[in-house]
Design a protein around this motif. Structure first.
Motif, PDB file in Angstrom:
ATOM      1  N   MET A   1       8.260  24.465 -18.024  1.00  0.00           N
ATOM      2  CA  MET A   1       9.113  24.580 -19.199  1.00  0.00           C
ATOM      3  C   MET A   1       9.906  25.883 -19.187  1.00  0.00           C
ATOM      4  N   GLN A   2       9.616  26.737 -18.209  1.00  0.00           N
ATOM      5  CA  GLN A   2      10.386  27.975 -18.048  1.00  0.00           C
ATOM      6  C   GLN A   2      11.579  27.778 -17.113  1.00  0.00           C
ATOM      7  N   SER A   3      11.357  27.087 -15.987  1.00  0.00           N
ATOM      8  CA  SER A   3      12.424  26.945 -14.987  1.00  0.00           C
ATOM      9  C   SER A   3      13.002  25.543 -14.911  1.00  0.00           C
ATOM     10  N   GLY A   4      12.288  24.545 -15.399  1.00  0.00           N
ATOM     11  CA  GLY A   4      12.725  23.165 -15.269  1.00  0.00           C
ATOM     12  C   GLY A   4      12.340  22.522 -13.952  1.00  0.00           C
ATOM     13  N   ALA A   5      11.654  23.258 -13.076  1.00  0.00           N
ATOM     14  CA  ALA A   5      11.258  22.725 -11.772  1.00  0.00           C
ATOM     15  C   ALA A   5      10.050  21.804 -11.925  1.00  0.00           C
ATOM     16  N   PRO A   6       9.957  20.749 -11.107  1.00  0.00           N
ATOM     17  CA  PRO A   6       8.786  19.871 -11.167  1.00  0.00           C
ATOM     18  C   PRO A   6       7.536  20.587 -10.674  1.00  0.00           C
ATOM     19  N   THR A   7       6.410  20.244 -11.259  1.00  0.00           N
ATOM     20  CA  THR A   7       5.118  20.795 -10.852  1.00  0.00           C
ATOM     21  C   THR A   7       4.186  19.646 -10.511  1.00  0.00           C
ATOM     22  N   PHE A   8       3.224  19.919  -9.629  1.00  0.00           N
ATOM     23  CA  PHE A   8       2.355  18.858  -9.117  1.00  0.00           C
ATOM     24  C   PHE A   8       0.899  19.314  -9.132  1.00  0.00           C
ATOM     25  N   GLY A   9       0.017  18.324  -9.125  1.00  0.00           N
ATOM     26  CA  GLY A   9      -1.409  18.613  -9.103  1.00  0.00           C
ATOM     27  C   GLY A   9      -1.950  19.114 -10.421  1.00  0.00           C
ATOM     28  N   THR A  10      -1.247  18.853 -11.513  1.00  0.00           N
ATOM     29  CA  THR A  10      -1.668  19.319 -12.833  1.00  0.00           C
ATOM     30  C   THR A  10      -2.360  18.182 -13.594  1.00  0.00           C
ATOM     31  N   PRO A  11      -3.086  18.489 -14.670  1.00  0.00           N
ATOM     32  CA  PRO A  11      -3.902  17.464 -15.328  1.00  0.00           C
ATOM     33  C   PRO A  11      -3.106  16.341 -15.973  1.00  0.00           C
ATOM     34  N   GLU A  12      -1.970  16.673 -16.604  1.00  0.00           N
ATOM     35  CA  GLU A  12      -1.260  15.659 -17.380  1.00  0.00           C
ATOM     36  C   GLU A  12      -0.739  14.506 -16.521  1.00  0.00           C
TER      37      GLU A  12
END
Length: 523
Positions: A322-333
């Motif tokens: 939510m800071q950069s808009g970049a996708p993130t992976f391996g997270t709980p949601e």
């Protein structure tokens, strides 16, 4: 990502002997993916992990019906699709389609709950659905990376290399599709070389092109040259990836390709491409509601094209910074979304696609390993039937990595063992060992241990479990460096599966004719 019966008589076995295949060296080569052995697709012997109960699933389904009735889905620039929906009883205003309660779910009932995708080598055919899991490679990156050349644009030679590596990997059940994007060939022509590479350099099942309806038609035409017209019309030999343009849009490219494959009786993975917070709500339930709406409409449309056409409920869900808009992976949601979507697919009665070895890391490092394991493991636990991006994904899907492909395939072989469950046989109970050893001794020399020592425990072909001194003597290499040596050796030792010369010539003539009329365009 894009934008992400009997087998035919000419199918020939691909398992050709390599040099040296016996003894410890042969077993080591097999563990490292030397092509000496190949695992069947996974037939799960472990229970499913589910995060939602009846209350949550019913809530999502009710909210989905409200979305479909009151908000609707856009079908853009495809007048035929709009007319088909109107004829089926949907409310069509402009490009917006709204669906009476129950219409979409009723259409999906004609889709099979499980189907066979045939390979030209019958031993490589896979069952998609039920308790089965099929691993397929990374899909769609325009770049490749290896320790020798670094990050660079992919070429057709890279494409062929990844097809060969997938062919030789025992735990890779599928050849995949756009294992990388060969930018050295014009866009309008490259699909021909990609489909041909899957046919020529592997005999595992493969995916067709979806970047334009006519490219889908070319894929079907080439498959018919390999399998025969009648066989293709009555059996699935191709699968493809249809991405919804989230939120709640299907464009003419994806719909056009979907129509081609469904009408040809070939399988389509209908998969919303979600970066939660940008392309769906930030919450798990909100995202699942939208995913169900988008995917179910695509699945239903395939049945309007041809009732009984095989389909797969897909989801690709990532969180974002939510800071950069970049996708993130391996997270709980996203894991919660994956588990929930798998449950929703089972309630619809269709196979499910998700998961993969996903990461945002730029190198095959610890971040890549942690994020990938936090995606692939939930996929196995959730009961994913078709796992795209199972090996090679790097940098948020922008890069196909040679070293990470090898490391991921090593982990897939571990997942294969894990999903096989616990041995309850007489040998698994090991009562003879317990009786032989008794109190105060050890099991190292007992007969049961001697009988089982070779395959009692899964062994990695990548990890170094030797002493520090031995590691120093072997060159002090990390996992990526060991993987580099492995893929280099595999390509050097690669032997292509047989392909009937007449079929090969027919494919070549077709490609030459098609390329002569296609533009050297960049779109």
């Amino acid at each position: 990502m894009s934008t992400e019966t009997e087998a035919p008589s000419d199918a020939t076995p691909a398992r050709r002997s390599r040099r040296g295949g016996g003894g410890a060296e042969g077993r080591r080569a097999a563990r490292l993916g030397g092509g000496i052995q190949a695992f069947s697709y996974i037939k799960r012997q472990i229970p499913l992990y589910e995060v939602l109960g009846e209350e949550g699933l019913s809530l999502i389904e009710a909210n989905c019906e409200k979305v479909l009735q009151e908000i609707g889905i856009d079908f853009r620039d495809d007048a035929e699709a709009l007319e088909m929906w109107k004829a089926a009883g949907a409310d069509v205003k402009g490009e917006r389609v709204r669906f009476p309660k129950g219409l979409v779910r009723s259409l999906i009932k004609t889709a099979p709950s499980q189907f066979t995708q045939h390979a030209r080598n019958p031993a490589r055919s896979v069952e998609i659905g039920g308790k089965n899991t099929v691993f397929a490679p990374v899909y769609g990156p325009p770049f490749v990376h290896d320790l020798n050349g670094g990050r660079r644009y992919a070429t057709i030679e890279d494409f062929r290399n990844f097809v060969k590596l997938a062919y030789t990997a025992p735990a890779m059940h599928h050849s995949g599709g756009t294992v990388c994007e060969p930018v050295d060939i014009p866009v309008a022509k490259r699909h021909l070389d990609m489909v041909y590479s899957h046919i020529r350099y592997s005999d595992k099942p493969f995916m067709g092109s979806v970047t334009a309806p006519e490219r889908a038609e070319d894929s079907v035409a080439m498959a018919k040259m390999v399998f025969g017209d009648d066989f293709v019309d009555n059996n699935c030999v191709l699968i493809n990836l249809i991405n919804a343009n989230s939120p709640m849009v299907f464009d003419d490219t994806m719909v056009g390709a979907l129509k081609v494959y469904a009408r040809a009786g070939q399988a389509s993975v209908v998969s919303p491409f979600i970066l939660a917070g940008a392309m769906s709500p930030v919450t798990v339930i909100g995202t699942l509601t939208q995913v169900l709406a988008e995917a179910s409409v695509g699945l239903a449309f395939s049945q309007l094209c041809r009732p009984g056409a095989p389909v797969v409920f897909g989801t690709f869900a990532s969180s974002m910074s939510m800071q950069s808009g970049a996708p993130t992976f391996g997270t709980p949601e996203p894991a919660h979304v994956l588990f929930g979507a798998a449950q929703l697919a089972r309630r619809l009665g269709v196979p499910f696609r998700s998961g993969g070895s996903l990461c945002a890391s730029k190198l095959p490092d610890a971040q890549a390993a942690h994020e990938s394991s936090n995606t692939v493991f939930p996929g196995v636990l959730a009961g994913v039937n078709f796992m795209l991006h199972a090996a090679g994904w790097l940098e948020g899907g922008l890069v196909s990595s040679y070293e990470k492909f090898i490391i991921d395939c090593d982990q897939l072989s571990m997942m294969q063992r894990f999903a096989g469950g616990v041995d309850l046989s007489e040998n698994g109970q090991a009562m003879d060992a317990i009786e032989e050893v008794g109190p105060g001794s050890h099991y190292l020399g007992c007969q049961h241990t001697q009988r089982n020592f070779e395959d009692a425990f899964w062994r990695s072909g990548i990890a170094d479990n030797n002493s520090f001194e031995q590691w120093l003597a072997d060159g002090s290499m990390d996992a990526a460096q060991r993987a580099n040596a492995i893929w280099t050796r595999q390509l050097n030792d690669y032997v292509a599966p047989d392909l009937d010369q007449a079929i090969d010539e027919q494919l070549g003539t077709f490609m030459e004719q098609r390329k002569s009329v296609l533009p050297d365009s960049v779109s």
